[in-house]
Scaffold this motif. Structure first.
Motif, PDB file in Angstrom:
ATOM      1  N   SER A   1       0.820  -1.223   0.000  1.00  0.00           N
ATOM      2  CA  SER A   1       0.000   0.000   0.000  1.00  0.00           C
ATOM      3  C   SER A   1       0.843   1.258   0.000  1.00  0.00           C
ATOM      4  O   SER A   1       0.466   2.264   0.584  1.00  0.00           O
TER       5      SER A   1
ATOM      6  N   SER B   1       3.050   3.566  -2.870  1.00  0.00           N
ATOM      7  CA  SER B   1       3.678   3.689  -4.184  1.00  0.00           C
ATOM      8  C   SER B   1       5.100   4.211  -4.056  1.00  0.00           C
ATOM      9  O   SER B   1       5.949   3.865  -4.870  1.00  0.00           O
TER      10      SER B   1
ATOM     11  N   THR C   1      -6.116   6.472  -6.176  1.00  0.00           N
ATOM     12  CA  THR C   1      -6.581   7.295  -5.060  1.00  0.00           C
ATOM     13  C   THR C   1      -7.722   8.201  -5.517  1.00  0.00           C
ATOM     14  O   THR C   1      -8.729   8.351  -4.820  1.00  0.00           O
TER      15      THR C   1
ATOM     16  N   GLY D   1       2.715   9.072  -1.259  1.00  0.00           N
ATOM     17  CA  GLY D   1       2.641   7.661  -1.646  1.00  0.00           C
ATOM     18  C   GLY D   1       2.900   6.716  -0.499  1.00  0.00           C
ATOM     19  O   GLY D   1       3.736   5.821  -0.575  1.00  0.00           O
ATOM     20  N   VAL D   2       2.202   6.929   0.601  1.00  0.00           N
ATOM     21  CA  VAL D   2       2.375   6.066   1.774  1.00  0.00           C
ATOM     22  C   VAL D   2       1.013   5.522   2.201  1.00  0.00           C
ATOM     23  O   VAL D   2      -0.016   6.086   1.843  1.00  0.00           O
TER      24      VAL D   2
ATOM     25  N   GLY E   1      -4.417   8.589   1.336  1.00  0.00           N
ATOM     26  CA  GLY E   1      -5.600   8.948   0.553  1.00  0.00           C
ATOM     27  C   GLY E   1      -6.821   9.207   1.422  1.00  0.00           C
ATOM     28  O   GLY E   1      -7.671  10.040   1.099  1.00  0.00           O
TER      29      GLY E   1
ATOM     30  N   ASP F   1      -6.991   0.601   0.205  1.00  0.00           N
ATOM     31  CA  ASP F   1      -5.658   1.133  -0.089  1.00  0.00           C
ATOM     32  C   ASP F   1      -4.875   0.183  -1.003  1.00  0.00           C
ATOM     33  O   ASP F   1      -4.120   0.608  -1.879  1.00  0.00           O
TER      34      ASP F   1
ATOM     35  N   ARG G   1      -6.172   0.761  -4.522  1.00  0.00           N
ATOM     36  CA  ARG G   1      -5.827   2.050  -5.144  1.00  0.00           C
ATOM     37  C   ARG G   1      -4.331   2.175  -5.382  1.00  0.00           C
ATOM     38  O   ARG G   1      -3.905   2.728  -6.401  1.00  0.00           O
TER      39      ARG G   1
ATOM     40  N   ASN H   1      -2.334   3.101  -8.730  1.00  0.00           N
ATOM     41  CA  ASN H   1      -1.385   4.222  -8.756  1.00  0.00           C
ATOM     42  C   ASN H   1      -0.083   3.818  -9.451  1.00  0.00           C
ATOM     43  O   ASN H   1       0.415   4.518 -10.331  1.00  0.00           O
TER      44      ASN H   1
HETATM   45  N1  ASP Z   1      -1.319   4.367  -0.349  1.00  0.00           N
HETATM   46  C1  ASP Z   1      -1.435   5.139  -1.561  1.00  0.00           C
HETATM   47  C2  ASP Z   1      -0.135   5.085  -2.316  1.00  0.00           C
HETATM   48  O1  ASP Z   1       0.907   4.980  -1.770  1.00  0.00           O
HETATM   49  C3  ASP Z   1      -1.832   6.539  -1.314  1.00  0.00           C
HETATM   50  C4  ASP Z   1      -3.213   6.555  -0.755  1.00  0.00           C
HETATM   51  O2  ASP Z   1      -3.377   6.307   0.443  1.00  0.00           O
HETATM   52  O3  ASP Z   1      -4.155   6.786  -1.508  1.00  0.00           O
HETATM   53  O4  ASP Z   1      -0.117   5.151  -3.504  1.00  0.00           O
END
Ligand code: ASP
Length: 409
Positions: free
Chosen positions: A257, A259, A296, A336-337, A341, A370, A373, A377
């Motif tokens: 989860s 990116s 997201t 991206g963590v 989102g 997550d 998504r 991503n």
């Molecule tokens: N976890 C997603 C990511 O790292 C970001 C989000 O929480 O939408 O791409």
């Protein structure tokens, strides 16, 4: 051994789901394996992004080409993101996940956060202290610093050959480390996925199953329709080859989860399996992992409709347009963590006057959403790399025909 890494990852994935479902919450015990894997890939990111981006820019050789590449990249990112929110809104309306729902209490709490304004975000891209940016892992600032280092190197040419080779070699070393870390992926992914399945048994998911389905179906539709079309149209690449080539990164994204965390693997997969040149991958992908979040945006579209339905509010057409705009911006601002989102969703909900308590409804299962998504991503970033590479004549067509579907060390 190398060639069946993808198979091993898939097997470990299935085993993780089985183990989680059969053993339940006590499978938590394997979580340190997952955490270890996550830390291993995270520790590559900062030096990798810095080194590879410096090399990428320095080897581009001129401002014009860089500007052109940047323009195409950002245009592609914005367009696909807006498309993703639209798909999210449509699916929210079709699945109606929030209509007539009587939810049991969901205990998780989120602190709604005011999203930073657009201007602040833009101004903050310029680091006052690049070393601090590196230490804090501030991606956009690192990208800014790296681009300027690369430009400086280009302008000075032979005078700074040593520095250029230093970054080239550092990048090379970080790629090598990525390959080594990936050998641990099957075990790491087991450690990440099994505890999640164990924690969210079917009973937790049931009430919100429609929401999960809407996000999952949206993710699949956007991935299959948008990315197949773009790689086929712009790069003449078979979508099957594309999906197979990027699969290691998509799976790691699903499991972690994050990116940003997946970035080293995204870079490696697009270069080695899809034939994208380093020049393009090292520019397009770090940027994408930071600002391009189609999954997201899609999720925010679905969730806004979900919350509106839950509170029995009808969204006008104008409000839905507002959502497309704010969700696109919010997804750009999303880090991206894991879980980022959900926090940015507050911004989208505020823009159309939805009660923020709606966030609490989603928080309980957000980790599952997550996973979907983040996979979108990352796959979206890779599709941009392929498209931009093709438009810039930086796609090795020979390699495209012999996708290995795996990452070699
Ligand atoms: N976890 C997603 C990511 O790292 C970001 C989000 O929480 O939408 O791409």
């Amino acid at each position: 051994m190398k060639d069946n890494l993808l198979t091993k990852i898939l097997v470990s994935f299935v085993l993780a789901i089985l183990a989680g479902a059969l053993i339940g919450p006590s499978i938590e015990i394997v979580k340190p394996l997952g955490d270890l894997f996550l830390r291993l890939i995270k520790f590559i990111i900062v030096p990798l992004v810095l080194a590879s981006l410096v090399v990428g820019v320095a080897s581009t050789g001129d401002m014009k080409k860089l500007g052109r590449m940047g323009g195409k990249t950002v245009a592609y990112y914005l367009l696909t993101t807006a498309l993703a929110v639209t798909i999210g809104l449509v699916l929210g309306n079709v699945f109606a996940p929030g209509a007539g729902l009587d939810l049991p209490a969901i205990e998780e709490k989120v602190e709604p956060k005011e999203a930073p304004g657009l201007m602040d975000t833009l101004v903050n891209i310029v680091p006052t202290n690049p070393i601090a940016a590196l230490v804090e892992g501030n991606m956009l600032q690192i990208i800014f610093f790296a681009i300027f280092l690369g430009l400086g190197i280009t302008m000075l040419g032979d005078k700074v050959k040593t520095v250029q080779s230093f970054f080239e070699q550092l990048a090379e070393i970080m790629y090598k480390i990525t390959g080594l870390v990936m050998r641990f992926a099957p075990i790491g992914i087991f450690g990440l996925v099994a505890p999640i399945v164990g924690k969210y048994g079917l009973s937790v998911l049931m009430p919100l199953l429609k929401l999960i389905l809407a996000v999952a179906v949206g993710s699949i539709l956007h991935t299959v329709i948008t990315y197949s079309t773009s790689v086929k149209l712009f790069a003449k690449m078979s979508p099957v080859k594309f999906f197979k080539g990027i699969a290691p990164a998509t799976l790691v994204a699903f499991s972690t989860s994050s990116s940003a965390g997946t970035l080293p693997i995204t870079i490696k997969s697009t270069e080695e399996n899809l034939g994208v040149s380093r020049k393009v991958s090292s520019f397009v992908l770090p940027l994408g992992a930071t600002i391009n979040m189609d999954g997201t945006a899609l999720y925010q579209g679905v969730c806004v409709i979900f919350v509106a339905q839950f509170f029995g509010m009808d969204l006008t057409f104008a409000q839905q347009l507002t959502i497309i705009l704010t969700a696109t911006l919010a997804s750009i601002g999303t880090a991206g963590v894991p879980g980022a989102g959900l926090i940015m969703l507050t911004m989208v909900m505020t823009s159309v006057g939805l009660p923020l308590e709606g966030i609490a409804l989603i928080a309980g299962i957000d980790r599952i959403l997550d996973m979907f998504r983040t996979s979108v991503n990352v796959t979206g970033d890779a599709s941009a790399a392929v498209v931009v590479a093709a438009l810039e004549g930086e796609l090795a067509s020979g390699q495209v025909d012999q996708v290995k579907g795996t990452i070699s060390a």
